[in-house]
Design an enzyme around this catalytic site. Structure first.
Site, PDB file in Angstrom:
ATOM      1  N   GLY A 147     -20.494-116.949 -36.005  1.00 33.73           N
ATOM      2  CA  GLY A 147     -21.254-118.121 -36.462  1.00 33.73           C
ATOM      3  C   GLY A 147     -22.318-117.647 -37.441  1.00 33.73           C
ATOM      4  N   ILE A 183     -25.339-116.333 -37.015  1.00 33.79           N
ATOM      5  CA  ILE A 183     -25.936-115.017 -36.747  1.00 33.79           C
ATOM      6  C   ILE A 183     -24.869-113.925 -36.848  1.00 33.79           C
ATOM      7  CG2 ILE A 183     -27.064-113.619 -34.961  1.00 33.79           C
ATOM      8  CD1 ILE A 183     -28.558-116.256 -34.137  1.00 33.79           C
ATOM      9  N   ARG A 234     -27.469-114.105 -25.551  1.00 35.21           N
ATOM     10  CA  ARG A 234     -28.045-114.493 -24.265  1.00 35.21           C
ATOM     11  C   ARG A 234     -27.582-113.486 -23.217  1.00 35.21           C
ATOM     12  NH1 ARG A 234     -31.235-117.265 -26.549  1.00 35.21           N
ATOM     13  NH2 ARG A 234     -31.541-119.513 -26.373  1.00 35.21           N
ATOM     14  N   ASP A 237     -31.563-107.211 -26.415  1.00 32.45           N
ATOM     15  CA  ASP A 237     -32.772-108.010 -26.664  1.00 32.45           C
ATOM     16  C   ASP A 237     -32.884-109.145 -25.658  1.00 32.45           C
ATOM     17  OD1 ASP A 237     -35.095-108.859 -28.131  1.00 32.45           O
ATOM     18  OD2 ASP A 237     -33.888-110.450 -29.028  1.00 32.45           O
ATOM     19  N   GLU A 292     -34.758-113.352 -17.667  1.00 33.75           N
ATOM     20  CA  GLU A 292     -35.976-113.021 -18.414  1.00 33.75           C
ATOM     21  C   GLU A 292     -37.193-113.652 -17.755  1.00 33.75           C
ATOM     22  OE1 GLU A 292     -35.211-114.106 -22.469  1.00 33.75           O
ATOM     23  OE2 GLU A 292     -33.483-112.795 -22.569  1.00 33.75           O
ATOM     24  N   HIS A 343     -36.678-109.891 -25.905  1.00 37.03           N
ATOM     25  CA  HIS A 343     -36.249-111.136 -26.561  1.00 37.03           C
ATOM     26  C   HIS A 343     -37.110-111.433 -27.792  1.00 37.03           C
ATOM     27  CE1 HIS A 343     -34.081-115.202 -25.819  1.00 37.03           C
ATOM     28  NE2 HIS A 343     -34.325-115.025 -27.111  1.00 37.03           N
TER      29      HIS A 343
HETATM   30  C1  8YV Z   1     -36.726-117.629 -28.858  1.00 38.17           C
HETATM   31  C2  8YV Z   1     -34.208-118.076 -28.831  1.00 38.17           C
HETATM   32  O1  8YV Z   1     -36.895-116.749 -27.826  1.00 38.17           O
HETATM   33  O2  8YV Z   1     -33.748-119.407 -30.702  1.00 38.17           O
HETATM   34  C3  8YV Z   1     -33.461-119.128 -29.549  1.00 38.17           C
HETATM   35  O3  8YV Z   1     -32.539-119.702 -28.959  1.00 38.17           O
HETATM   36  O4  8YV Z   1     -33.840-117.694 -27.778  1.00 38.17           O
HETATM   37  C4  8YV Z   1     -35.398-117.446 -29.477  1.00 38.17           C
HETATM   38  O5  8YV Z   1     -35.500-117.689 -30.811  1.00 38.17           O
HETATM   39  C5  8YV Z   1     -37.244-118.920 -28.336  1.00 38.17           C
HETATM   40  O6  8YV Z   1     -36.443-120.011 -28.483  1.00 38.17           O
HETATM   41  C6  8YV Z   1     -38.628-119.177 -28.865  1.00 38.17           C
HETATM   42  O7  8YV Z   1     -39.114-120.341 -28.342  1.00 38.17           O
END
Ligand code: 8YV
Length: 311
Positions: A152, A154, A230, A254, A259, A277
């Site tokens: 996708g 990323i 994730r 990461d 978490e 993360h």
């Molecule tokens: C952040 C994330 O940790 O975008 C996401 O889904 O997991 C990360 O970018 C988070 O959402 C920041 O609030």
């Protein structure tokens, strides 16, 4: 009267200032008795702001009968039950694209950390060991067979960066994409054909434990796993076991299943690079995420099209 907004996650001060100016904000972390608060104020909440890693429990949303929008300050929506939100008539937005480059950068950084042993090299200098010894030799990171789970936004960002490393790039996902890279329908086949396996797929119920002991075995004793998606996508106990028994060579992580807790067994392992993360955690990207999240909220209350709607 400003609309009542319940904020479940922290945001940058600049984003917070705008939220506070435009909405009647209650911060979840500042609420002493959540149950009593929901009973007293739940009916007035019109919007929830939350992080990608936090989402919102359906049970909480059900206690917010006037809720119109869950604005996620992140791209992932695996912690929000979208069907439940549809049933409740709640819109959901996220912040795609603005964080792609940072997350892809971090995936490459983790690969370099693991293969080139950069944390150990840095410790070597800081501990004053350089004049008397050399750190152990690392491994070459370029010219390898790179596998990407999820091509996708990323995943494509990772592939674009890897193009500069030579070697070959392959991927897996539910369907082949318009891409010059080789497609493997089966994750096992991709793992077996990869030196470095990047996890960049969106999480869902279906991806829980996707990377299990057999996938790690297929990756093999020289293989390296990088996860910027994730923690739930990897069977974490199986990963710890595979690292401890050298079924794979290393891992750069990461994200974790529980978490902010990462398995302590990883803390002392060589060939493992850990981050809390931080894929999207640059000032520039967090600012852009905050702006996009605010745009979604503002559009919702202006009855306009939501810029990045999920539901
Ligand atoms: C952040 C994330 O940790 O975008 C996401 O889904 O997991 C990360 O970018 C988070 O959402 C920041 O609030």
């Amino acid at each position: 009267m400003p609309e009542k907004l319940l904020q479940l996650c922290g945001v940058l001060p600049a984003t917070q200032a705008v939220l506070d100016a435009r909405y009647d904000v209650s911060r979840w972390t500042g609420i002493a008795d959540p149950d009593a608060w929901l009973s007293e104020h739940g009916a007035t909440v019109r919007a929830v702001v939350t992080g990608g890693h936090l989402g919102i429990e359906t049970a909480m949303a059900e206690r917010l009968p006037s809720l119109g929008i869950v604005a996620i300050n992140g791209v992932g929506y695996d912690r929000v039950d979208l069907d439940a939100m549809r049933r409740l008539g709640v819109r959901v937005t996220n912040t795609p694209d603005v964080l792609t480059d940072d997350v892809a950068d971090l995936a490459i950084a983790l690969m370099l950390n693991v293969m080139r042993q950069l944390p150990a090299a840095e410790r070597h200098v800081r501990d004053g060991l350089w004049p008397t010894s050399q750190p152990s030799l690392a491994r070459r990171a370029s010219g390898l067979r790179y596998g990407i789970v999820g091509l996708g936004r990323i995943g494509q960002g990772i592939a674009a960066r890897l193009a500069g490393f030579g070697g070959s790039i392959a991927y897996t996902g539910p369907n082949p994409k318009q891409s010059a890279h080789r497609y493997h329908a089966k994750l096992h086949d991709l793992a077996a054909a990869s030196d470095v396996l990047f996890i960049a797929t969106a999480a869902s119920g279906a991806t829980r434990g996707l990377v299990d002991a057999s996938v790690l075995e297929a990756l093999g004793p020289q293989g390296v796993l990088i996860n910027v998606a994730r923690g739930s996508i990897i069977d974490e106990p199986a990963l710890v076991e595979a690292l401890a028994t050298h079924k794979i060579w290393g891992a750069g992580l990461d994200v974790f299943d529980d978490e902010p807790n990462a398995p302590e067994a990883l803390f002392t392992m060589a060939n493992v690079s850990l981050a809390p993360h931080v894929g999207s955690a640059t000032a520039e990207t967090r600012d852009a995420m905050g702006k996009l999240m605010l745009e979604n909220l503002d559009a919702f209350f202006a009855n306009a099209d939501l810029p990045t709607a999920v539901v």
